[in-house]
Motif scaffolding. Structure first.
Motif, mmCIF file in Angstrom:
data_model
loop_
_atom_site.group_PDB
_atom_site.id
_atom_site.type_symbol
_atom_site.label_atom_id
_atom_site.label_comp_id
_atom_site.label_asym_id
_atom_site.label_seq_id
_atom_site.Cartn_x
_atom_site.Cartn_y
_atom_site.Cartn_z
ATOM 1 N N ARG A 44 -3.279 13.730 5.463
ATOM 2 C CA ARG A 44 -3.734 13.361 3.997
ATOM 3 C C ARG A 44 -2.960 14.359 2.963
ATOM 4 N N ILE A 70 -0.312 6.772 -4.285
ATOM 5 C CA ILE A 70 -1.080 6.008 -3.362
ATOM 6 C C ILE A 70 -0.334 4.960 -2.541
ATOM 7 N N ALA A 71 0.515 4.271 -3.345
ATOM 8 C CA ALA A 71 1.254 3.360 -2.861
ATOM 9 C C ALA A 71 2.403 3.852 -1.770
ATOM 10 N N GLY A 73 1.970 6.872 -0.027
ATOM 11 C CA GLY A 73 1.046 7.260 0.994
ATOM 12 C C GLY A 73 0.657 6.136 1.958
ATOM 13 N N LYS A 74 0.371 4.844 1.429
ATOM 14 C CA LYS A 74 0.351 3.888 2.427
ATOM 15 C C LYS A 74 1.576 3.806 3.390
ATOM 16 N N VAL A 75 2.565 3.586 2.521
ATOM 17 C CA VAL A 75 4.170 3.505 3.467
ATOM 18 C C VAL A 75 4.200 4.571 4.298
ATOM 19 N N SER A 77 1.860 6.624 5.824
ATOM 20 C CA SER A 77 0.745 7.037 6.540
ATOM 21 C C SER A 77 0.272 8.325 6.168
ATOM 22 N N PRO A 79 -2.116 9.095 3.222
ATOM 23 C CA PRO A 79 -2.693 8.832 1.926
ATOM 24 C C PRO A 79 -3.037 10.049 1.153
ATOM 25 N N GLU A 103 -9.309 2.918 -3.260
ATOM 26 C CA GLU A 103 -9.437 1.866 -2.197
ATOM 27 C C GLU A 103 -8.383 1.162 -1.544
#
Length: 103
Positions: A44, A70-71, A73-75, A77, A79, A103
């Motif tokens: 994280r 945020i976007a 971080g999703k890519v 892994s 976050p 979320e």
């Protein structure tokens, strides 16, 4: 601004300066943030930057860069856990202000 890289127990594994602010802006690109997260094997991340004005009120640009991170971080892994604004008068957590974004 800084990125705090955290392990799975939310312990710090790295702290990196990722941008040097201008008088009224802090240019920041996901590449500069996530290269550190990847190198530190972060689970994280938390972004932290200051407002020299003394206000801790998030600007529209703060919300915009938070959405981008945020976007990203999703890519990657890794976050984004929070984006914190600090000043001489205190601090503000964007997660506390706008939890729905995370979320």
């Amino acid at each position: 601004g800084y990125v705090l890289c955290l392990d799975s127990a939310c312990h710090e594994v790295g702290v990196h300066e990722v941008s040097m602010g201008l008088a009224n802006a802090t240019p920041l690109h996901p590449r500069e943030v996530f290269k550190h997260a990847i190198a530190d094997n972060a689970i994280r991340i938390v972004l932290v930057h200051n407002h020299p004005s003394g206000s801790t009120e998030p600007s529209p640009e703060d919300y915009s860069i938070t959405r981008v991170m945020i976007a990203a971080g999703k890519v990657t892994s890794s976050p984004l856990l929070d984006h914190i604004i600090v000043s001489r008068s205190g601090c503000t957590s964007l997660r506390a202000q706008s939890a729905e974004m995370f979320e």
